[in-house]
Design an enzyme around this catalytic site. Structure first.
Site, PDB file in Angstrom:
ATOM      1  N   CYS A  80       0.833  -1.209   0.000  1.00 12.08           N
ATOM      2  CA  CYS A  80       0.000   0.000   0.000  1.00 12.08           C
ATOM      3  C   CYS A  80       0.875   1.270   0.000  1.00 12.08           C
ATOM      4  CB  CYS A  80      -1.001  -0.058   1.151  1.00 12.08           C
ATOM      5  SG  CYS A  80      -2.408   1.021   0.877  1.00 12.08           S
ATOM      6  N   HIS A 183      -3.185  -5.273   1.808  1.00 10.47           N
ATOM      7  CA  HIS A 183      -2.533  -5.482   3.108  1.00 10.47           C
ATOM      8  C   HIS A 183      -2.599  -6.947   3.535  1.00 10.47           C
ATOM      9  CE1 HIS A 183      -2.144  -1.226   4.454  1.00 10.47           C
ATOM     10  NE2 HIS A 183      -3.144  -1.041   3.612  1.00 10.47           N
ATOM     11  N   GLU A 185      -0.858  -8.405   5.636  1.00 12.80           N
ATOM     12  CA  GLU A 185      -0.496  -8.554   7.057  1.00 12.80           C
ATOM     13  C   GLU A 185      -1.713  -8.528   7.981  1.00 12.80           C
ATOM     14  OE1 GLU A 185      -0.105  -5.974   5.215  1.00 12.80           O
ATOM     15  OE2 GLU A 185      -0.659  -4.161   6.302  1.00 12.80           O
TER      16      GLU A 185
HETATM   17  N1  GLN Z   1      -3.543   6.345   1.019  1.00  7.76           N
HETATM   18  C1  GLN Z   1      -2.305   6.092   1.677  1.00  7.76           C
HETATM   19  C2  GLN Z   1      -1.168   6.907   1.060  1.00  7.76           C
HETATM   20  O1  GLN Z   1      -1.339   7.593   0.158  1.00  7.76           O
HETATM   21  C3  GLN Z   1      -1.951   4.622   1.640  1.00  7.76           C
HETATM   22  C4  GLN Z   1      -2.949   3.833   2.467  1.00  7.76           C
HETATM   23  C5  GLN Z   1      -2.404   2.623   3.124  1.00  7.76           C
HETATM   24  O2  GLN Z   1      -1.192   2.386   3.184  1.00  7.76           O
HETATM   25  N2  GLN Z   1      -3.292   1.852   3.676  1.00  7.76           N
HETATM   26  O3  GLN Z   1      -0.083   6.818   1.484  1.00  7.76           O
END
Ligand code: GLN
Length: 205
Positions: A80, A183, A185
């Site tokens: 992410c 994610h 994890e």
């Molecule tokens: N929207 C977040 C960002 O721009 C990422 C979201 C996340 O890691 N769950 O960094």
């Protein structure tokens, strides 16, 4: 000797990655200092908030050392916000946000839109769900990015299977850099962490 995998521990869901890596058979260590970064065989960059992580990399004097280690070939897995950090280009970010340029992709932040901040779906994931008898991978997306452009050396491992975002790229690998929009994890399914630990062991021996 067990493989030491660092988790960048400036911000985000560090504990969950440490636990998943340990369960996948690695020795997992938090990384906040340059000396800790130098000591690991691979690095997970967790989810969180990429512009904050970018700022903290500067505050902790880790940005240049991390770019240097990635250039030397340090295996890395970004989830992410971690995927955003590893990209070579970020869309919809702050002009001063820094990134690590370790993966030849263009990533769009918060790509799935405000109305779908979070969602879950089952995915096919090359190298994981194509093994005999394997179940699909349950993927949890939280304000997730997607990949809008993947360079020629980038292998697409997973795309969104249906709905308005069908076909969007959400997992990739380029050499020893792995990234997912979602994610793993938080699901208790260790297969993505296992994939990364196996990737690392193959590279080291
Ligand atoms: N929207 C977040 C960002 O721009 C990422 C979201 C996340 O890691 N769950 O960094």
């Amino acid at each position: 000797m067990s493989t030491a995998v660092g988790v960048l521990a400036l911000q985000g869901d560090v504990r969950e990655h440490l636990a998943a890596l340990e369960a996948a058979g690695a020795h997992a260590v938090p990384v906040r200092r340059r000396s800790e970064l130098e000591a690991v065989d691979g690095l997970v960059i967790p989810g969180g908030e990429s512009t904050t992580m970018s700022r903290l990399l500067g505050v902790f004097d880790l940005y240049e050392p991390l770019v240097a280690r990635l250039r030397e070939g340090l295996p890395a897995y970004g989830s992410c916000a971690g995927m955003i950090m590893l990209a070579s280009e970020i869309l919809d970010t702050r002009p001063d946000a820094r990134h690590l340029d370790a993966l030849d992709v263009t990533v769009r932040r918060n790509a799935f839109g405000r109305q779908v901040d979070s969602f879950e779906t089952d995915l096919d994931f090359t190298g994981i769900t194509d093994r005999p008898g394997a179940d699909p991978l349950h993927a949890v997306f939280i304000r997730a990015p997607w990949i809008e452009r993947a360079g020629p050396g980038v292998q697409v491992l997973a795309t969104v299977p249906g709905g308005p975002a069908a076909g969007r790229i959400v997992a990739v690998r380029e050499g020893n850099v792995l990234a997912t929009s979602f994610h793993p994890e938080v699901t208790g399914d260790l297969r993505v962490h296992q994939y990364f630990v196996d990737m690392l062991k193959e590279g080291i021996c």
